[in-house]
Write a protein that holds these residues in place. Structure first.
Motif, PDB file in Angstrom:
ATOM      1  N   UNK A 140       0.831  -1.004   0.061  1.00  0.00           N
ATOM      2  CA  UNK A 140       0.024   0.049  -0.087  1.00  0.00           C
ATOM      3  C   UNK A 140       1.046   1.181   0.127  1.00  0.00           C
ATOM      4  N   UNK A 141       0.587   2.268  -0.845  1.00  0.00           N
ATOM      5  CA  UNK A 141       1.246   3.452  -1.031  1.00  0.00           C
ATOM      6  C   UNK A 141       0.447   4.697  -0.974  1.00  0.00           C
ATOM      7  N   UNK A 142       1.138   5.808  -0.611  1.00  0.00           N
ATOM      8  CA  UNK A 142       0.248   7.134  -0.712  1.00  0.00           C
ATOM      9  C   UNK A 142       1.111   8.055  -1.702  1.00  0.00           C
ATOM     10  N   UNK A 143       0.597   8.915  -2.342  1.00  0.00           N
ATOM     11  CA  UNK A 143       1.334   9.665  -3.251  1.00  0.00           C
ATOM     12  C   UNK A 143       1.319  10.939  -2.762  1.00  0.00           C
ATOM     13  N   UNK A 144       2.479  11.475  -2.922  1.00  0.00           N
ATOM     14  CA  UNK A 144       2.819  13.084  -2.399  1.00  0.00           C
ATOM     15  C   UNK A 144       3.100  13.611  -3.632  1.00  0.00           C
ATOM     16  N   UNK A 145       2.928  14.902  -3.817  1.00  0.00           N
ATOM     17  CA  UNK A 145       3.079  15.832  -4.850  1.00  0.00           C
ATOM     18  C   UNK A 145       3.522  16.925  -4.487  1.00  0.00           C
ATOM     19  N   UNK A 146       4.729  17.560  -5.045  1.00  0.00           N
ATOM     20  CA  UNK A 146       5.426  18.599  -4.595  1.00  0.00           C
ATOM     21  C   UNK A 146       5.822  19.670  -5.773  1.00  0.00           C
ATOM     22  N   UNK A 147       5.677  20.844  -5.364  1.00  0.00           N
ATOM     23  CA  UNK A 147       5.913  21.922  -6.420  1.00  0.00           C
ATOM     24  C   UNK A 147       7.118  22.846  -5.500  1.00  0.00           C
ATOM     25  N   UNK A 148       7.924  23.135  -6.470  1.00  0.00           N
ATOM     26  CA  UNK A 148       9.124  23.941  -5.957  1.00  0.00           C
ATOM     27  C   UNK A 148       9.573  25.066  -7.104  1.00  0.00           C
ATOM     28  N   UNK A 149       9.695  26.398  -6.356  1.00  0.00           N
ATOM     29  CA  UNK A 149       9.664  27.434  -7.158  1.00  0.00           C
ATOM     30  C   UNK A 149      11.231  27.942  -7.063  1.00  0.00           C
ATOM     31  N   UNK A 150      11.890  28.298  -8.095  1.00  0.00           N
ATOM     32  CA  UNK A 150      13.131  28.670  -8.003  1.00  0.00           C
ATOM     33  C   UNK A 150      13.352  29.895  -8.937  1.00  0.00           C
ATOM     34  N   UNK A 151      14.564  30.441  -8.836  1.00  0.00           N
ATOM     35  CA  UNK A 151      15.000  31.714  -9.620  1.00  0.00           C
ATOM     36  C   UNK A 151      16.178  31.280 -10.317  1.00  0.00           C
ATOM     37  N   UNK A 152      16.390  31.707 -11.488  1.00  0.00           N
ATOM     38  CA  UNK A 152      17.878  31.538 -12.146  1.00  0.00           C
ATOM     39  C   UNK A 152      17.976  32.772 -13.318  1.00  0.00           C
ATOM     40  N   UNK A 153      19.311  32.986 -13.319  1.00  0.00           N
ATOM     41  CA  UNK A 153      19.756  33.765 -14.249  1.00  0.00           C
ATOM     42  C   UNK A 153      19.186  33.121 -15.811  1.00  0.00           C
ATOM     43  N   UNK A 154      18.747  34.188 -16.623  1.00  0.00           N
ATOM     44  CA  UNK A 154      18.365  33.590 -17.890  1.00  0.00           C
ATOM     45  C   UNK A 154      19.386  32.684 -18.535  1.00  0.00           C
ATOM     46  N   UNK A 155      20.663  33.043 -18.330  1.00  0.00           N
ATOM     47  CA  UNK A 155      21.967  32.076 -19.075  1.00  0.00           C
ATOM     48  C   UNK A 155      22.068  30.815 -18.582  1.00  0.00           C
ATOM     49  N   UNK A 156      21.338  30.656 -17.167  1.00  0.00           N
ATOM     50  CA  UNK A 156      21.803  29.338 -16.491  1.00  0.00           C
ATOM     51  C   UNK A 156      20.303  28.372 -16.547  1.00  0.00           C
ATOM     52  N   UNK A 157      20.834  27.131 -16.951  1.00  0.00           N
ATOM     53  CA  UNK A 157      19.731  26.081 -16.872  1.00  0.00           C
ATOM     54  C   UNK A 157      20.276  24.907 -16.389  1.00  0.00           C
ATOM     55  N   UNK A 158      19.277  24.351 -15.204  1.00  0.00           N
ATOM     56  CA  UNK A 158      19.818  23.109 -14.476  1.00  0.00           C
ATOM     57  C   UNK A 158      18.679  22.155 -14.849  1.00  0.00           C
ATOM     58  N   UNK A 159      18.837  21.198 -15.476  1.00  0.00           N
ATOM     59  CA  UNK A 159      18.148  20.025 -15.656  1.00  0.00           C
ATOM     60  C   UNK A 159      17.710  19.585 -14.490  1.00  0.00           C
ATOM     61  N   UNK A 160      16.255  19.031 -14.254  1.00  0.00           N
ATOM     62  CA  UNK A 160      15.831  18.520 -13.302  1.00  0.00           C
ATOM     63  C   UNK A 160      16.210  17.210 -12.534  1.00  0.00           C
ATOM     64  N   UNK A 161      16.817  16.423 -13.584  1.00  0.00           N
ATOM     65  CA  UNK A 161      17.528  15.271 -13.125  1.00  0.00           C
ATOM     66  C   UNK A 161      18.782  15.420 -11.913  1.00  0.00           C
ATOM     67  N   UNK A 162      19.115  16.756 -12.059  1.00  0.00           N
ATOM     68  CA  UNK A 162      20.298  16.856 -11.043  1.00  0.00           C
ATOM     69  C   UNK A 162      19.882  17.377  -9.475  1.00  0.00           C
ATOM     70  N   UNK A 163      18.563  17.681  -9.476  1.00  0.00           N
ATOM     71  CA  UNK A 163      17.860  18.058  -8.122  1.00  0.00           C
ATOM     72  C   UNK A 163      17.166  16.919  -7.556  1.00  0.00           C
ATOM     73  N   UNK A 164      17.649  16.605  -6.506  1.00  0.00           N
ATOM     74  CA  UNK A 164      16.533  15.526  -5.911  1.00  0.00           C
ATOM     75  C   UNK A 164      16.074  15.901  -4.560  1.00  0.00           C
ATOM     76  N   UNK A 165      14.804  15.342  -4.214  1.00  0.00           N
ATOM     77  CA  UNK A 165      14.193  15.920  -2.842  1.00  0.00           C
ATOM     78  C   UNK A 165      13.784  14.499  -2.180  1.00  0.00           C
ATOM     79  N   UNK A 166      14.077  14.603  -0.857  1.00  0.00           N
ATOM     80  CA  UNK A 166      13.294  13.529  -0.035  1.00  0.00           C
ATOM     81  C   UNK A 166      12.791  14.397   1.081  1.00  0.00           C
ATOM     82  N   UNK A 167      11.479  13.706   1.427  1.00  0.00           N
ATOM     83  CA  UNK A 167      10.524  14.208   2.255  1.00  0.00           C
ATOM     84  C   UNK A 167      10.605  13.475   3.744  1.00  0.00           C
ATOM     85  N   UNK A 168      10.399  14.222   4.878  1.00  0.00           N
ATOM     86  CA  UNK A 168      10.646  13.728   6.147  1.00  0.00           C
ATOM     87  C   UNK A 168       8.960  13.755   6.744  1.00  0.00           C
TER      88      UNK A 168
END
Length: 861
Positions: free
Chosen positions: A35-63
């Motif tokens: 049995x599993x429950x689903x959690x959904x997250x939304x994360x708002x960040x700011x970046x310089x226009x010249x910088x792009x960070x692919x999501x695969x490089x950023x991970x989250x774990x929830x407590x």
């Protein structure tokens, strides 16, 4: 009970509430494992226009914040989920003065947790990219559609630099004793990390808050003239503590080396956003460019130091043509700014057509500053209305008992029918005092090419509520500390006495400019608050309600203070260049810090100390005082704001502390208060100067005072300098001539020319005006008292949110009353001769340009 969504294929993919899980588990033993429950997250960040960070490089774990993992003693920790970009929701923030943009990007996550996971209350984020980004906020949606908010406002650096994942707690507050067991160890571990071990040089990505002395203002590696004593940690030079950077000592080993660029360390959570830092640099360049002479102007020879006329000063204030840095200006700037920034200034001058209008006070009436009533009015309603005091005894005397030479007969004829005794008894004689603290330093100051006096200015409160100047006493040291040389000057409308009176006023204004900038603004606002910030970050968890209450009021202070040490108050810095005490500036502030008492910093206590009010304990009087003046805008408007802040703080604290015992039992709160006094203000720790943190009323008084210092009081002394304080020289190059001397003959021949020669030279004037212009600018992310919490979900407590909404409504009502008072023709101190509305004490900045209340951007000082 929530009905689970229909499974698409098999029971293992069901999404349901924990209550439903228990029901299913009763019928199917294997459901416990799948049995599993689903959690959904939304994360708002700011970046310089010249910088792009692919999501695969950023991970989250929830407590989990409610259920404990028996193996770790902490809340259950989810598996990792990686960012997925929501491209259609990408936004851009444009900078009108620049081609660059700041991207605001929203990322999503989705992960599954076991049915017994509980409620999310924290998460860790890991950045495996090689670029940092700024995390604005996050939210986690549970399977019951509940939203858990996180206000982050923090830089996320690459893990290869920090070596730690970044931990964030939700906006739910707990005092330590009520912290859920699932979060208790996380809470304590995070505070330990923030305190550090006091070792090593700090790096940009560090989040470590520890204390140090002001040991980086001098740098003897640049020459012996750059030696400055260490401030703090001694009886001779007591001072508040600053954040420790760990920079290496100068080669002499006597002090830390000065920073060589704007990249001076502050904990990463205190760093300006990229847009803000860029805007600050842009404002700095703009301020300097506007006030540099154009290449078409005739420049003074190196032997000529003074400006030539008042018109020349006006020209410095208004220019709309291409400009270039002439050699003598460049040489001076090289001593003050790094080479890379000088290049940027040069480029801006060549490429931009910049225009800065004449300050409104000059535009409307260029000679308004010369009026005696305006001279007095500014002491009540100008940008430094917190120094004037009611005179209790006559004549004034210094701490050695040496009396002023002002005679009763001299001023009594100007009291409009009052005797001196009657005027003193009725509280109608006032004094602007810049005497005792300057006297020990004058011989040293005057040996460095400036001419300074210690001053006392007496004024009379007229029936129309305005202050009429009575006399100015200028003093110099005599042959001993108990002897002084006094000169008395009286107001006059024409002739020689009128010209001498103008010279005396200029010296008074130079005294007041120093006290305003370096004491009232820097020392008593910025420097004294930094230890409170350090202790808050070290001792109060972000989950602590008091941390949550104070944090918006601390915004950007530490970064501004760091830049101040690097640019303004360092050896050879701007303030040493433009203020008359020069290299003794900071030592004078040490003496004045000895007088500082936290219990006297609240508005009612300050007014009582200065004799501007008397006690009135009527139950209908919320502040417990009664003002002596009916037209003192700073006090009248400020007391309404003070009462509103105090009521809000009292209600807030009462929600979390039910009695005095709860205050004493809060281990974090007690450690916080103890560290502020014993370490942060360790040179000023006498118990009589501080509230005892044993009662709810003392907690409320302390917090209200701190918020007042960091918000309203700061707004007053840093408000619209450019439009109001254009008449304040910061130093004088000549003493007032004595009759019978050659200089007096020069003065009689051309009083105006003598006056202009007494003023600062062209470079000092330009630099001072540029600084005033810079300090008066707002940046895009100013924080106002009406908006001092970042979002509706800033705290996960509905009672607090509702009370804060009431507080905002109170401020709006006060705002209306201030505007009404501004229109009252009987209140003459609210409008200068140029008819500028008085809006110094104003809770919100309207479109017309009033100053902010809270400490959003603090300019550079």
């Amino acid at each position: 009970m929530e009905v689970p969504k229909k499974p698409s294929s098999g029971i293992s993919k069901w999404q349901c509430s924990s209550a439903k899980s228990k029901i299913v588990n009763n019928f199917n033993p294997i459901c416990q494992a799948v049995q599993k429950l689903t959690l959904k997250g939304k994360f708002v960040i700011t970046l310089n226009q010249k910088i792009s960070i692919p999501g695969k490089f950023i991970s989250v774990q929830i407590y989990s914040g409610t259920e404990v993992d028996p193996n770790t003693g902490k809340g259950w920790l989810s598996e990792k989920a990686y960012f997925k970009e929501r491209r259609k929701n990408q936004k851009y923030q444009h900078d009108d003065n620049d081609d660059t943009q700041t991207k605001i990007k929203t990322y999503k996550i989705k992960l599954h947790v076991d049915a017994h996971f509980g409620t999310p209350r924290a998460f860790v984020i890991q950045n495996k990219h090689n670029k940092k980004f700024y995390l604005l906020s996050a939210s986690i949606e549970t399977c019951t559609n509940r939203i858990i908010h996180f206000d982050c406002n923090s830089w996320i650096y690459p893990i290869k630099k920090t070596k730690f994942d970044r931990l964030f707690f939700s906006n739910r507050c707990y005092v330590p004793s009520q912290t859920p067991r699932a979060l208790l160890e996380l809470r304590n571990d995070e505070l330990d990390k923030l305190r550090g071990n006091g070792m090593g040089e700090r790096k940009e990505w560090d989040r470590i808050y520890d204390y140090d002395y002001y040991n980086d203002l001098g740098d003897v590696d640049k020459g012996s003239e750059h030696f400055r004593p260490v401030l703090g940690g001694s009886r001779l030079y007591p001072y508040p503590r600053r954040v420790r950077t760990g920079r290496k000592n100068s080669t002499s080993g006597t002090s830390r080396s000065q920073a060589t660029s704007f990249d001076i360390y502050v904990p990463s959570d205190e760093i300006f956003s990229p847009k803000k830092l860029k805007e600050l640099k842009s404002n700095s360049i703009h301020a300097i460019v506007q006030l540099l002479p154009s290449k078409t102007e005739s420049l003074p020879q190196q032997s000529s130091r003074s400006v030539q006329s008042f018109e020349e000063i006006l020209n410095m204030l208004s220019r709309n043509r291409n400009q270039t840095i002439e050699g003598w200006i460049r040489d001076n700037l090289k001593k003050l700014v790094p080479n890379e920034d000088l290049k940027e200034i040069t480029h801006a001058i060549k490429e931009n057509h910049m225009h800065d209008p004449i300050p409104q006070n000059i535009y409307e009436n260029e000679w308004a500053w010369n009026d005696d009533m305006e001279f007095g009015r500014q002491m009540l309603a100008g940008t430094h209305p917190i120094r004037i005091q009611c005179l209790m005894t006559f004549p004034p005397q210094n701490k050695f008992g040496v009396q002023s030479s002002i005679k009763q007969s001299t001023i009594e004829q100007m009291l409009e029918g009052w005797t001196l005794h009657q005027a003193l008894e009725q509280g109608r004689i006032f004094m602007l005092d810049h005497h005792d603290y300057l006297m020990p330093y004058l011989n040293r100051i005057n040996a460095n090419g400036v001419c300074a006096y210690a001053s006392r200015t007496l004024l009379f409160l007229r029936s129309d509520g305005m202050l009429k100047p009575l006399t100015i006493e200028l003093s110099l040291p005599g042959s001993s500390l108990a002897l002084e040389i006094h000169r008395i000057f009286l107001p006059s409308k024409q002739g020689t006495q009128a010209a001498l009176w103008q010279l005396a006023k200029a010296h008074v204004l130079a005294n007041d400019a120093f006290y305003h900038l370096l004491v009232s603004h820097w020392l008593y606002t910025h420097a004294v608050v930094e230890p409170f910030i350090l202790a808050t970050k070290r001792r109060l968890s972000v989950m602590h309600p008091i941390h949550k209450l104070l944090n918006p009021h601390f915004k950007d202070i530490m970064h501004i203070n760091a830049l101040t040490r690097h640019i303004l108050i360092n050896s050879g810095g701007i303030l040493e260049k433009i203020l008359f005490p020069g290299e003794t500036c900071m030592q004078i502030t040490c003496d004045l810090y000895k007088e500082w008492k936290f219990t006297e910093q609240g508005l009612p206590a300050d007014l009582l100390k200065r004799g501007m009010a008397v006690e009135n304990l009527d139950e209908n009087n919320p502040n417990g005082i009664q003002l002596l003046m009916l037209d003192y805008p700073y006090a009248i408007d400020g007391l309404e704001i003070w009462a509103a802040i105090k009521s809000w703080v009292n209600d807030f604290c009462s929600i979390f502390y039910k009695d005095n015992e709860a205050i004493e039992a809060d281990v974090e709160l007690q450690a916080w208060w103890s560290e502020i006094r014993s370490i942060g203000h360790g040179d000023n720790h006498n118990e009589t100067r501080w509230y005892q943190m044993t009662t709810l009323s003392n907690l409320v008084e302390a917090l209200t005072t701190l918020i007042w210092i960091a918000s309203a009081r700061h707004a007053v002394i840093n408000h619209q300098k450019h439009s109001h304080n254009d008449n304040s020289p910061t130093l004088c190059r000549k003493f007032i001539p004595v009759e019978g001397t050659v200089e007096f003959g020069e003065f009689l021949k051309d009083p105006d020319k003598f006056f202009t020669k007494m003023l600062p030279d062209r470079f000092e004037t330009s630099l001072g005006l540029a600084l005033v212009d810079l300090l008066s600018k707002n940046t895009y992310d100013e924080m106002y008292l009406l908006k001092c919490q970042p979002s509706h979900g800033w705290i996960d407590n509905e009672i607090v949110q509702n009370r804060f909404a009431e507080f905002k409504e109170e401020l709006k009502e006060i705002q209306i009353r201030i505007l009404q008072r501004n229109k009252d023709p009987k209140l003459k101190n609210r409008r200068v001769p140029a008819k500028i509305d008085h809006n110094i004490v104003y809770p919100k900045m309207p479109s017309s340009g009033s100053r902010r209340w809270n400490h959003g951007k603090r300019s550079v000082l």
